[in-house]
Design an enzyme around this catalytic site. Sequence first.
Site, PDB file in Angstrom:
ATOM      1  N   TRP A 188      -4.215  21.912  34.215  1.00 35.47           N
ATOM      2  CA  TRP A 188      -3.541  21.753  33.125  1.00 35.47           C
ATOM      3  C   TRP A 188      -2.173  21.336  33.311  1.00 35.47           C
ATOM      4  CZ3 TRP A 188      -6.916  23.524  29.407  1.00 35.47           C
ATOM      5  CH2 TRP A 188      -8.063  24.295  29.862  1.00 35.47           C
ATOM      6  N   ASN A 242     -10.044  32.878  10.504  1.00 35.95           N
ATOM      7  CA  ASN A 242     -10.669  32.743  11.688  1.00 35.95           C
ATOM      8  C   ASN A 242     -11.123  31.392  12.130  1.00 35.95           C
ATOM      9  OD1 ASN A 242     -12.789  33.779  14.050  1.00 35.95           O
ATOM     10  ND2 ASN A 242     -14.087  32.722  12.604  1.00 35.95           N
TER      11      ASN A 242
END
Length: 239
Positions: free
Chosen positions: A94, A129
């Site tokens: 990352w 959502n």
Amino acid sequence: METDKHFPAKSVKEEIIKHYDEHRDFPGINGTSRLGVHLRFGTISIRELATTAKALNATFLKELIWRDFYMMILWHFPQVVQQSFHAQYDNIKWRNNEKEFARWCEGQTGYPIVDAGMRELNETGFMHNRVRMVVASFLTKHLLIDWRWGEAYFAEKLLDYDLAANNGGWQWAAGCGNDAAPYFRVFNPHLQTQKFDKDLKYIRKWVPEFESLQYVQPVVIHEEARKRALETYKKALNK
């Protein structure tokens, strides 16, 4: 709020559940139940709600089943709280750029649909959502920031925060969950906007300056970020 006598108290009108599959993906309309906070704190019965959903809308029932599924995953595989369900994804290098993470948190990425979602979250403790998936994909794929950073931020801000559902959703977005789509799925914020907020109603509400010179420049270029993500994931998974 008016409710049907057979519908759980402190809930929503049956019409929203009946048309849930048609409206749930469009953040600019009132098309979701907002029952997450009640399910989180147990102020409605999940069994009663599932019985009602079974009679009204199969898609809504499936969403309730997903919640139960993620609870079972957390119970049987508690390591997912800190680790990827598929261990090889923990090999991903990352970038974890703190300045870019701050821009994501503040809704200043230069991608209107992402910024709208983060501003809605910061101001209200709720996020639609569909937009949750978009912002999670953006953080993990476009910015290559560890999904655990985003998961923790959601845990801090969401009123409907639920460990199992939140963790499952973030691992899905990052591609490392047990049910996740292939890692090469990278949501295109522009296409997501065209599909689900084509009239820009949601974006204009939360990012009113997006069409002006005052709006920030994009933190990354989509095509370049997508290519970088695919290369990073592929390298990690081929070890």
